[in-house]
Design a protein around this motif. Structure first.
Motif, PDB file in Angstrom:
ATOM      1  N   ARG A  18      -8.607  10.450 -39.584  1.00 26.78           N
ATOM      2  CA  ARG A  18      -8.985  11.668 -40.297  1.00 26.78           C
ATOM      3  C   ARG A  18      -8.835  12.906 -39.412  1.00 26.78           C
ATOM      4  N   SER A  19      -9.347  12.854 -38.188  1.00 27.64           N
ATOM      5  CA  SER A  19      -9.281  14.019 -37.307  1.00 27.64           C
ATOM      6  C   SER A  19      -7.839  14.359 -36.945  1.00 27.64           C
ATOM      7  N   TYR A  20      -7.003  13.354 -36.795  1.00 31.35           N
ATOM      8  CA  TYR A  20      -5.583  13.593 -36.518  1.00 31.35           C
ATOM      9  C   TYR A  20      -4.925  14.312 -37.694  1.00 31.35           C
ATOM     10  N   TYR A  21      -5.189  13.847 -38.907  1.00 35.86           N
ATOM     11  CA  TYR A  21      -4.614  14.465 -40.097  1.00 35.86           C
ATOM     12  C   TYR A  21      -5.086  15.917 -40.251  1.00 35.86           C
ATOM     13  N   LEU A  22      -6.386  16.140 -40.058  1.00 38.34           N
ATOM     14  CA  LEU A  22      -6.927  17.482 -40.282  1.00 38.34           C
ATOM     15  C   LEU A  22      -6.473  18.456 -39.190  1.00 38.34           C
ATOM     16  N   ALA A  23      -6.449  17.987 -37.946  1.00 33.27           N
ATOM     17  CA  ALA A  23      -5.959  18.853 -36.869  1.00 33.27           C
ATOM     18  C   ALA A  23      -4.482  19.194 -37.081  1.00 33.27           C
ATOM     19  N   THR A  24      -3.703  18.223 -37.540  1.00 33.84           N
ATOM     20  CA  THR A  24      -2.291  18.463 -37.846  1.00 33.84           C
ATOM     21  C   THR A  24      -2.145  19.505 -38.946  1.00 33.84           C
ATOM     22  N   ALA A  25      -2.978  19.381 -39.984  1.00 36.79           N
ATOM     23  CA  ALA A  25      -2.923  20.340 -41.090  1.00 36.79           C
ATOM     24  C   ALA A  25      -3.231  21.756 -40.611  1.00 36.79           C
ATOM     25  N   LEU A  26      -4.209  21.898 -39.733  1.00 33.94           N
ATOM     26  CA  LEU A  26      -4.566  23.214 -39.205  1.00 33.94           C
ATOM     27  C   LEU A  26      -3.425  23.793 -38.368  1.00 33.94           C
ATOM     28  N   ALA A  27      -2.807  22.942 -37.541  1.00 32.56           N
ATOM     29  CA  ALA A  27      -1.689  23.412 -36.714  1.00 32.56           C
ATOM     30  C   ALA A  27      -0.505  23.817 -37.587  1.00 32.56           C
ATOM     31  N   GLU A  28      -0.232  23.033 -38.616  1.00 36.18           N
ATOM     32  CA  GLU A  28       0.884  23.351 -39.503  1.00 36.18           C
ATOM     33  C   GLU A  28       0.622  24.621 -40.306  1.00 36.18           C
ATOM     34  N   ALA A  29      -0.657  24.964 -40.484  1.00 40.49           N
ATOM     35  CA  ALA A  29      -1.011  26.197 -41.196  1.00 40.49           C
ATOM     36  C   ALA A  29      -0.933  27.420 -40.289  1.00 40.49           C
ATOM     37  N   GLY A  30      -0.573  27.202 -39.019  1.00 40.92           N
ATOM     38  CA  GLY A  30      -0.373  28.322 -38.109  1.00 40.92           C
ATOM     39  C   GLY A  30      -1.515  28.594 -37.156  1.00 40.92           C
ATOM     40  N   HIS A  31      -2.566  27.770 -37.182  1.00 46.05           N
ATOM     41  CA  HIS A  31      -3.694  27.972 -36.278  1.00 46.05           C
ATOM     42  C   HIS A  31      -3.404  27.364 -34.905  1.00 46.05           C
ATOM     43  N   GLU A  32      -4.028  27.918 -33.891  1.00 46.53           N
ATOM     44  CA  GLU A  32      -3.933  27.374 -32.536  1.00 46.53           C
ATOM     45  C   GLU A  32      -5.107  26.420 -32.340  1.00 46.53           C
ATOM     46  N   VAL A  33      -4.817  25.133 -32.273  1.00 49.07           N
ATOM     47  CA  VAL A  33      -5.863  24.114 -32.322  1.00 49.07           C
ATOM     48  C   VAL A  33      -5.987  23.397 -30.976  1.00 49.07           C
ATOM     49  N   THR A  34      -7.224  23.296 -30.516  1.00 45.76           N
ATOM     50  CA  THR A  34      -7.541  22.490 -29.339  1.00 45.76           C
ATOM     51  C   THR A  34      -8.584  21.456 -29.741  1.00 45.76           C
ATOM     52  N   VAL A  35      -8.306  20.201 -29.450  1.00 45.73           N
ATOM     53  CA  VAL A  35      -9.227  19.106 -29.776  1.00 45.73           C
ATOM     54  C   VAL A  35      -9.923  18.656 -28.505  1.00 45.73           C
ATOM     55  N   LEU A  80     -10.282  13.888 -16.431  1.00 46.68           N
ATOM     56  CA  LEU A  80      -9.893  14.707 -17.572  1.00 46.68           C
ATOM     57  C   LEU A  80      -8.386  14.579 -17.790  1.00 46.68           C
ATOM     58  N   ARG A  81      -7.998  14.442 -19.057  1.00 50.76           N
ATOM     59  CA  ARG A  81      -6.584  14.318 -19.385  1.00 50.76           C
ATOM     60  C   ARG A  81      -6.253  15.286 -20.520  1.00 50.76           C
ATOM     61  N   GLU A  82      -5.078  15.875 -20.458  1.00 50.24           N
ATOM     62  CA  GLU A  82      -4.653  16.823 -21.482  1.00 50.24           C
ATOM     63  C   GLU A  82      -3.298  16.392 -22.026  1.00 50.24           C
ATOM     64  N   LYS A  83      -3.137  16.485 -23.354  1.00 50.40           N
ATOM     65  CA  LYS A  83      -1.912  16.015 -23.976  1.00 50.40           C
ATOM     66  C   LYS A  83      -1.610  16.834 -25.218  1.00 50.40           C
ATOM     67  N   GLU A  84      -0.342  17.157 -25.418  1.00 51.47           N
ATOM     68  CA  GLU A  84       0.061  17.833 -26.650  1.00 51.47           C
ATOM     69  C   GLU A  84       0.379  16.789 -27.706  1.00 51.47           C
ATOM     70  N   VAL A  85      -0.206  16.952 -28.875  1.00 47.09           N
ATOM     71  CA  VAL A  85      -0.045  15.984 -29.957  1.00 47.09           C
ATOM     72  C   VAL A  85       0.297  16.724 -31.244  1.00 47.09           C
ATOM     73  N   ASN A  86       1.510  16.579 -31.707  1.00 53.81           N
ATOM     74  CA  ASN A  86       1.874  17.039 -33.048  1.00 53.81           C
ATOM     75  C   ASN A  86       1.530  18.507 -33.325  1.00 53.81           C
ATOM     76  N   GLY A  87       1.762  19.371 -32.326  1.00 59.41           N
ATOM     77  CA  GLY A  87       1.544  20.791 -32.540  1.00 59.41           C
ATOM     78  C   GLY A  87       0.194  21.318 -32.111  1.00 59.41           C
ATOM     79  N   ARG A 124      -8.217   9.703 -32.672  1.00 65.81           N
ATOM     80  CA  ARG A 124      -7.178   8.693 -32.500  1.00 65.81           C
ATOM     81  C   ARG A 124      -5.860   9.198 -33.091  1.00 65.81           C
ATOM     82  N   THR A 125      -4.761   8.683 -32.555  1.00 69.88           N
ATOM     83  CA  THR A 125      -3.432   8.977 -33.094  1.00 69.88           C
ATOM     84  C   THR A 125      -2.924   7.737 -33.829  1.00 69.88           C
TER      85      THR A 125
END
Length: 394
Positions: free
Chosen positions: A20-37, A46-53, A11-12
């Protein structure tokens, strides 16, 4: 690294719910990782969306909290299968982060490990199958043995295991996760949620002017045992007219609870729809005490309620009806209280004391905020979380 984050209920903040998953995925992206949820939605495509990096892939797998157990299991298994098939079409990740519940997300992680050699982290949000066993949902002994064997296999094959509480970490250590478990409780966004004074505008919006306001927010399923809160409201109504109760959310038990409140003639109880994060911040600003409720089951004493972290960050003390590590934490730091679910008079005495001594409420609120900053701060825990990926890579 290229990371694949698996969580069925992502959820956003605009959507509300567990973030929790939004916060942790954001933290990983901000640390420079390429994250796909990989997650789900109620649509049919199927839907695809960019969220906060980072990028979120929404798979069309229906799920609602109102579903019965069998229908939920079908949804869990469908997500595990669809997520595996979809992940196999994506570029190979360096690591998978599989977040439960449900336990079945481990099938996807194991499948990617076997088919593509991708190591995985496994996050344990609830102890399965112990939780449905104690709830009486799983009674077949053979099924229980098979699920426990699957649980241990997930722990043994995982590169690292993330538990959401210290007692949960200790139990996982004994079940096959020895030497590779980490504790990361739910995160409080101490920058977004802050102690705010009550204002006439917000009080008018939620109709909470005057008296003491006790709020429950979150899912209204069987596991949270909200009938205990209605018993408290019933007892309070018999003794004082200035304690109000808000039940905010949705779930399989909501309609029954509404009928029960009507049958008991509870004039001090109101039900509201689920709120997104900005609305929840306003709701907490007009709340005096947050109620955290669960059925009195030993396994539930190991969980880490997200509502606890949000309430503390907003400087709102917590009244809980479940003993365990978080109740001990509240009592130790003076940030809340414990009242057994079968003793509504105990909860009433606590609330009546706060009503008559508002300075106690102010002190507990200040301590709640301090506890959030010390134990649950999003920024601090995000650094600890992203460091796990560096540690395991070396």
């Amino acid at each position: 690294m290229k990371l694949l984050y698996l969580y069925q209920f992502f959820r956003t903040p605009d959507e509300g719910g567990i973030l929790r998953s939004y916060y942790l995925a954001t933290a990983l992206a901000e640390a420079g990782h390429e994250v796909t949820v990989l997650t789900t939605h109620q649509g049919k495509e199927l839907r695809e969306k960019e969220v906060n990096g980072f990028v979120v892939h929404y798979l069309p797998v229906a799920y609602q909290q109102r579903f019965g157990f069998a229908r939920r299991v079908v949804s869990y298994l469908k997500f595990a299968g669809c997520a595996l098939l979809h992940a196999l079409r994506l570029p190979r990740p360096d690591r998978v982060y599989a977040a439960s519940v449900p336990l079945t997300v481990g099938l996807t992680a194991l499948g990617l490990r076997a088919l593509r050699g991708v190591p995985y982290f496994f996050e344990v949000g609830d102890l399965w199958p112990q939780t449905p066993v104690e709830l009486g949902v799983i009674r077949n002994q053979l099924l229980r043995i098979l699920l426990e064997a699957f649980e241990k296999r997930l722990y043994r094959r995982a590169e690292a295991i993330v538990a959401v509480s210290p007692p949960m970490q200790a139990l996982i250590e004994r079940r096959g996760g020895a030497g590779k478990t980490y504790c990361l409780p739910n995160l409080a966004d101490c920058g977004f949620f802050r102690p705010e004074p009550k204002t006439p505008a917000v009080q008018a919006r939620f109709d909470t002017g005057g008296g003491l306001v006790v709020t429950y927010f979150g899912a209204m399923g069987r596991i949270v045992g909200l009938e205990a809160l209605l018993q408290v409201a019933r007892f309070c109504q018999q003794h004082t007219a200035v304690i109000r109760f808000l039940l905010v959310g949705d779930g399989s038990e909501k309609r029954r609870l509404q009928c029960l409140a009507a049958d008991w003639g509870l004039q001090n109880v109101r039900f509201l729809e689920p709120q997104n994060q900005p609305a929840l911040r306003d709701l907490l600003a007009t709340t005096d005490v947050v109620y955290v409720s669960f059925l009195p089951l030993p396994v539930l004493q190991t969980n880490s309620p997200n509502k606890l972290a949000d309430a503390l960050a907003a400087g709102r003390p917590v009244l809980t009806n479940l003993p365990g590590w978080h109740a001990d934490l509240l009592l130790t730091h003076g940030a809340g209280w414990y009242a057994p679910p079968d003793r509504p008079e105990t909860a009433w005495k606590i609330l009546a004391s706060l009503l008559n001594h508002p300075e106690q409420l102010t002190l507990a609120g200040n301590r709640a905020r301090q506890l959030a900053e010390r134990e649950f701060d999003r920024q601090t825990l995000s650094v600890r979380f992203t460091a796990l990926f560096t540690q395991t890579a070396t």
